[in-house]
Design a protein around this motif. Structure first.
Motif, PDB file in Angstrom:
ATOM      1  N   LYS A  58     -51.759 -40.936 -53.207  1.00  0.00           N
ATOM      2  CA  LYS A  58     -52.361 -39.956 -52.587  1.00  0.00           C
ATOM      3  C   LYS A  58     -53.474 -40.468 -51.844  1.00  0.00           C
ATOM      4  N   TRP A  59     -53.709 -40.127 -50.374  1.00  0.00           N
ATOM      5  CA  TRP A  59     -55.000 -40.487 -49.548  1.00  0.00           C
ATOM      6  C   TRP A  59     -55.431 -39.268 -48.968  1.00  0.00           C
ATOM      7  N   PHE A  60     -56.591 -39.668 -48.565  1.00  0.00           N
ATOM      8  CA  PHE A  60     -57.283 -38.436 -47.676  1.00  0.00           C
ATOM      9  C   PHE A  60     -57.642 -38.988 -46.283  1.00  0.00           C
ATOM     10  N   TYR A  61     -57.313 -38.515 -45.367  1.00  0.00           N
ATOM     11  CA  TYR A  61     -57.763 -38.743 -43.708  1.00  0.00           C
ATOM     12  C   TYR A  61     -58.971 -38.358 -43.776  1.00  0.00           C
ATOM     13  N   ILE A  62     -60.173 -39.409 -43.459  1.00  0.00           N
ATOM     14  CA  ILE A  62     -61.556 -39.002 -43.618  1.00  0.00           C
ATOM     15  C   ILE A  62     -62.080 -39.076 -41.966  1.00  0.00           C
ATOM     16  N   SER A 105     -56.686 -33.511 -43.864  1.00  0.00           N
ATOM     17  CA  SER A 105     -55.555 -33.769 -44.222  1.00  0.00           C
ATOM     18  C   SER A 105     -55.455 -34.673 -45.222  1.00  0.00           C
ATOM     19  N   PHE A 106     -54.426 -34.674 -46.204  1.00  0.00           N
ATOM     20  CA  PHE A 106     -54.121 -35.708 -47.104  1.00  0.00           C
ATOM     21  C   PHE A 106     -52.772 -35.696 -47.408  1.00  0.00           C
ATOM     22  N   PHE A 107     -52.140 -36.852 -47.877  1.00  0.00           N
ATOM     23  CA  PHE A 107     -50.825 -37.326 -47.898  1.00  0.00           C
ATOM     24  C   PHE A 107     -50.690 -38.097 -48.781  1.00  0.00           C
ATOM     25  N   TYR A 108     -49.092 -38.229 -49.436  1.00  0.00           N
ATOM     26  CA  TYR A 108     -48.688 -39.286 -50.313  1.00  0.00           C
ATOM     27  C   TYR A 108     -47.823 -40.196 -49.739  1.00  0.00           C
ATOM     28  N   ALA A 142     -59.231 -42.783 -47.681  1.00  0.00           N
ATOM     29  CA  ALA A 142     -59.760 -42.995 -49.028  1.00  0.00           C
ATOM     30  C   ALA A 142     -58.965 -42.165 -50.001  1.00  0.00           C
ATOM     31  N   ASP A 143     -59.112 -42.874 -51.317  1.00  0.00           N
ATOM     32  CA  ASP A 143     -58.332 -42.100 -52.314  1.00  0.00           C
ATOM     33  C   ASP A 143     -58.985 -40.909 -52.714  1.00  0.00           C
ATOM     34  N   LEU A 178     -64.711 -38.818 -34.941  1.00  0.00           N
ATOM     35  CA  LEU A 178     -64.361 -37.473 -35.492  1.00  0.00           C
ATOM     36  C   LEU A 178     -64.077 -37.315 -36.715  1.00  0.00           C
ATOM     37  N   TYR A 179     -64.503 -36.372 -37.616  1.00  0.00           N
ATOM     38  CA  TYR A 179     -64.801 -36.393 -38.877  1.00  0.00           C
ATOM     39  C   TYR A 179     -63.664 -35.274 -39.483  1.00  0.00           C
ATOM     40  N   THR A 180     -63.192 -35.297 -40.663  1.00  0.00           N
ATOM     41  CA  THR A 180     -62.379 -34.120 -41.344  1.00  0.00           C
ATOM     42  C   THR A 180     -63.408 -33.561 -42.443  1.00  0.00           C
TER      43      THR A 180
END
Length: 207
Positions: A41-45, A64-67, A145-146, A173-175
């Protein structure tokens, strides 16, 4: 919808990368070890793009996050992405193709090929993807990042790599994980998978 991190075209490494030891190399071939490193799992930073299409797309993502689940033998990655865009949670699944020698990932969408150069900093809890690194008018970089919150040191590495590629910090651009609307759907999917696993084990025991 195009993943925020599936970007770029196959290209050559800019000379600046060879000159600066602080720049993360993105011409390193992809190995099983690097695939294992980006599994999970990761997060779009954050991201910064010069290419208008990607810049506009990135501006729509609130969170946003994804596997990612790599398949070593088939050179593919199965992904599941949860993105908050506007007031909606957008869920997407699919496969990425791995080009080991070029260090790139590919996604087909609506007949278009999207490439991204995989970049692995020293901090194994993060990774980046480069977009159009050979073209100053289009180049960009996305950061993952995790965890949804990163350390100052992790963020500084991203800023350093932006600087290496002639991208200003002001362009980032930040999330914001606080704006995420996808956690309920993620929990629903996890419960469904647990039930499927339980049924599969029961069926196996009966056989």
């Amino acid at each position: 919808m195009t993943l925020p991190w599936v970007l770029a075209v196959l290209s050559l490494l800019p000379l600046l990368d060879a000159q600066s030891p602080t720049c993360t190399n993105y011409t390193v071939p992809i190995t099983n070890a690097s695939l294992d490193q980006i599994s999970g799992k990761w997060f779009y930073i954050a991201s910064a793009y010069h290419y208008p299409e990607y810049k506009e797309l990135a501006s729509k993502f609130k969170a946003s996050f994804f596997y990612m689940t790599p398949n070593h033998s088939e050179d593919t990655i199965w992904f599941r992405e949860y993105s908050t865009i506007g007031d909606s949670c957008i869920y997407e699944t699919g496969h990425l193709t791995i080009f080991r020698k070029n260090g790139t990932l590919l996604k087909y969408e609506n007949g278009t090929r999207h490439f991204g150069h995989l970049m692995l900093p020293k901090d194994r809890r993060t990774f980046m993807l480069a977009a159009f690194p050979e073209d100053p008018l289009k180049m960009g970089l996305s950061f993952y990042a995790d965890k949804p919150e990163v350390t100052p040191e992790q963020m500084e590495q991203f800023y350093e790599d932006l600087k290496c590629r002639g991208i200003k910090k002001s362009e980032v651009l930040y999330t914001d994980e606080k704006k995420d609307l996808c956690k309920p759907l993620e929990r629903q999917h996890e419960e469904e998978r647990k039930k499927e696993d339980k049924r599969a084990k029961t069926d196996t025991a009966l056989d």
